[in-house]
Design an enzyme around this catalytic site. Structure first.
Site, PDB file in Angstrom:
ATOM      1  N   ARG A   1       0.820  -1.222   0.000  1.00  0.00           N
ATOM      2  CA  ARG A   1       0.000   0.000   0.000  1.00  0.00           C
ATOM      3  C   ARG A   1       0.850   1.267   0.000  1.00  0.00           C
ATOM      4  O   ARG A   1       0.455   2.276  -0.586  1.00  0.00           O
ATOM      5  CB  ARG A   1      -0.947  -0.006   1.199  1.00  0.00           C
ATOM      6  CG  ARG A   1      -2.060  -1.020   0.986  1.00  0.00           C
ATOM      7  CD  ARG A   1      -2.971  -1.097   2.163  1.00  0.00           C
ATOM      8  NE  ARG A   1      -4.149  -1.866   1.797  1.00  0.00           N
ATOM      9  CZ  ARG A   1      -5.038  -2.311   2.671  1.00  0.00           C
ATOM     10  NH1 ARG A   1      -4.892  -2.072   3.949  1.00  0.00           N
ATOM     11  NH2 ARG A   1      -6.076  -2.989   2.251  1.00  0.00           N
TER      12      ARG A   1
ATOM     13  N   LYS B   1     -19.258 -18.196  -1.149  1.00  0.00           N
ATOM     14  CA  LYS B   1     -20.712 -18.055  -1.041  1.00  0.00           C
ATOM     15  C   LYS B   1     -21.363 -17.308  -2.202  1.00  0.00           C
ATOM     16  O   LYS B   1     -20.863 -16.262  -2.622  1.00  0.00           O
ATOM     17  CB  LYS B   1     -21.040 -17.303   0.234  1.00  0.00           C
ATOM     18  CG  LYS B   1     -20.768 -18.109   1.480  1.00  0.00           C
ATOM     19  CD  LYS B   1     -21.191 -17.314   2.690  1.00  0.00           C
ATOM     20  CE  LYS B   1     -21.147 -18.194   3.934  1.00  0.00           C
ATOM     21  NZ  LYS B   1     -21.420 -17.413   5.133  1.00  0.00           N
TER      22      LYS B   1
ATOM     23  N   GLY C   1     -10.624  -9.183  -2.349  1.00  0.00           N
ATOM     24  CA  GLY C   1     -10.418 -10.224  -1.345  1.00  0.00           C
ATOM     25  C   GLY C   1      -9.469 -11.338  -1.695  1.00  0.00           C
ATOM     26  O   GLY C   1      -8.311 -11.101  -2.038  1.00  0.00           O
TER      27      GLY C   1
ATOM     28  N   GLY D   1     -13.346  -4.403  -0.240  1.00  0.00           N
ATOM     29  CA  GLY D   1     -14.751  -3.975  -0.207  1.00  0.00           C
ATOM     30  C   GLY D   1     -15.065  -2.946  -1.282  1.00  0.00           C
ATOM     31  O   GLY D   1     -16.126  -2.993  -1.912  1.00  0.00           O
TER      32      GLY D   1
HETATM   33  P1  AMP Z   1     -14.757 -15.334  -0.942  1.00  0.00           P
HETATM   34  O1  AMP Z   1     -14.273 -14.514   0.217  1.00  0.00           O
HETATM   35  O2  AMP Z   1     -16.252 -15.441  -1.025  1.00  0.00           O
HETATM   36  O3  AMP Z   1     -14.098 -14.953  -2.233  1.00  0.00           O
HETATM   37  O4  AMP Z   1     -14.316 -16.831  -0.610  1.00  0.00           O
HETATM   38  C1  AMP Z   1     -12.973 -17.220  -0.541  1.00  0.00           C
HETATM   39  C2  AMP Z   1     -12.900 -18.530   0.186  1.00  0.00           C
HETATM   40  O5  AMP Z   1     -13.629 -19.493  -0.519  1.00  0.00           O
HETATM   41  C3  AMP Z   1     -11.503 -19.062   0.313  1.00  0.00           C
HETATM   42  O6  AMP Z   1     -11.138 -19.033   1.665  1.00  0.00           O
HETATM   43  C4  AMP Z   1     -11.605 -20.491  -0.218  1.00  0.00           C
HETATM   44  O7  AMP Z   1     -10.959 -21.425   0.600  1.00  0.00           O
HETATM   45  C5  AMP Z   1     -13.097 -20.731  -0.187  1.00  0.00           C
HETATM   46  N1  AMP Z   1     -13.499 -21.777  -1.140  1.00  0.00           N
HETATM   47  C6  AMP Z   1     -13.272 -21.838  -2.449  1.00  0.00           C
HETATM   48  N2  AMP Z   1     -13.740 -22.976  -2.969  1.00  0.00           N
HETATM   49  C7  AMP Z   1     -14.289 -23.679  -1.948  1.00  0.00           C
HETATM   50  C8  AMP Z   1     -14.933 -24.949  -1.832  1.00  0.00           C
HETATM   51  N3  AMP Z   1     -15.097 -25.729  -2.906  1.00  0.00           N
HETATM   52  N4  AMP Z   1     -15.353 -25.341  -0.630  1.00  0.00           N
HETATM   53  C9  AMP Z   1     -15.177 -24.544   0.454  1.00  0.00           C
HETATM   54  N5  AMP Z   1     -14.584 -23.342   0.419  1.00  0.00           N
HETATM   55  C10 AMP Z   1     -14.146 -22.912  -0.774  1.00  0.00           C
END
Ligand code: AMP
Length: 395
Positions: free
Chosen positions: A35, A197, A353, A376
């Protein structure tokens, strides 16, 4: 859009909102300087014009004046990176700050104490913003990471500078990169959404369906779509209450002529650990007791072809549980494909992220066109929102 090039900073004091919210270890040493390095072009340009720089930032989430959150800890690192002896004042408003700012000469840099020592900062307090505004002649916002917050230093302060305000180099680059994907991107445009998610990405998906030709849905998110279509996903993560929404998204995509690519196979594990047993299975036939943790080989090959066929690529979210070495292959191979497409002339933006963490961990940051510095802020931009910190400069 006003940038640094619209001003001559000779004998001017630039009040610059930077994002120096950097990680520190127990000895208060900066462990990731990204940063600070990212803010350097803005600072150097102003100094070279013959101006001076007053830097303001937050660090962590202090409750009042807590020494551990003092920006004094980073003064020597900032000095080393800029190649200038940075001055420091242990307050960001009031007599001491005003005196230090008034004494600043062309070519000099002053770092103010943590803005968040005052609760007025995050409250977006107008009187506090006005006190900050007294320190400089021209306001420069170069902090993309906080541009989605209507805080005193990121947004409210801008109203005291009328036409004497602009974007710094970093913030201008962030805005341009998002525009290149969302508005002016060369077709075909591809968005890759992964991560855990669906629920955290719904607004993004709905917004980008109008902008893209291809959409890859990967990571844990994919299983909600697979189950919604009748697949057996074993113990894979799934948001049952989002299955109707998943089907609706697929319908919307069809109506908008967006080609959706969901993994066809997966690496299934019998435990959520690096020591788990694994097998490759079709994504809609995962045995009970097993969960999908990474994209399978057929999916990886398919995604490679899609990436190579596209001219504009947005990547947000890993394709698997990349934090565990055993389940990082899909994410690494996707990074390789994007790097290859970029080398062949595609524009690629990685943002928001965990994909940024993955890109850095696997060394792709110099092989993609742009890696966003805002988590964010990036996600809200992709949702189609105008960020308050950006709007305040444009007003
Ligand atoms: P996000 O913050 O929504 O981008 O999610 C990132 C997280 O999703 C990371 O910590 C990954 O480990 C998790 N992730 C990715 N694929 C999977 C999966 N198939 N099952 C569980 N967690 C997952």
């Amino acid at each position: 859009m006003k940038t640094l090039n619209d001003f001559n900073f000779e004998n001017k004091k630039a009040l610059i909102r930077v994002d120096f919210n950097v990680p520190l270890n127990e000895k208060f040493e900066v462990t990731d300087t990204t940063r600070i390095v990212s803010a350097k072009p803005t600072i150097i340009k102003i100094l070279e014009d013959g101006g001076s720089c007053i830097l303001m930032s937050h660090l962590g989430r202090p409750k009042g004046f807590q020494d551990e959150f003092s920006l004094k800890h980073i003064v020597s690192t900032v000095s080393d990176i800029l190649g200038v002896d940075v001055k420091f004042v242990p307050d960001c408003i009031g007599a001491d700050a005003e005196e230090a700012a008034a004494n600043l000469k062309p070519g000099e840099v002053l770092l103010l104490e943590n803005l968040r020592y005052y609760k007025e900062e995050t409250a977006g307090d107008v009187a506090f913003a006005e006190k900050l505004s007294k320190l400089g002649d021209i306001y420069v916002n170069d902090a993309f990471g906080t541009a989605h917050r209507a805080h005193a230093s990121t947004t409210i302060v801008a109203q005291f500078f009328e036409d004497k305000k602009c974007f710094g180099t970093l913030l201008a680059q962030e805005i341009e990169s998002i525009k290149k994907v969302m508005e002016t991107g060369e077709k075909p445009v591809l968005a890759i959404l992964g991560g855990a998610k669906v629920s955290s990405k719904i607004t993004i998906i709905e917004n980008i369906l109008d902008k893209v030709d291809h959409l890859i849905i990967g990571g844990g998110m994919a299983f909600t779509f697979v189950k919604a279509q009748g697949g057996n996903i074993g113990n894979s993560i799934c948001e049952d209450d989002k299955m109707d929404l998943a089907l609706d998204i697929l319908e919307q995509a069809k109506a908008k002529n967006v080609q959706v690519h969901i993994p066809v196979d997966t690496v299934a594990a019998d435990d959520f650990s690096n020591d788990a047993n694994t097998q490759i299975v079709d994504i809609n036939a995962i045995p009970d007791g097993w969960e999908g943790v990474d994209a399978g080989p057929k999916s990886r090959a398919q995604f490679h072809d899609v990436v190579m066929a596209c001219k504009t690529i947005l990547w947000n979210g890993p394709l698997g549980v990349f934090e565990m070495e055993k389940f990082a292959t899909g994410t690494i191979e996707l990074g390789n494909s994007i790097a290859e497409a970029t080398e062949k002339g595609a524009f690629s933006l990685v943002g928001g992220g965990d994909s940024v963490a993955a890109v850095k961990q696997f060394g792709f940051q110099d092989k993609v066109s742009y890696v966003s510095t805002g988590g964010g802020a990036m996600l809200e931009s992709l949702e189609g929102k105008t960020l308050p910190g950006i709007a305040a400069i444009l007003e």
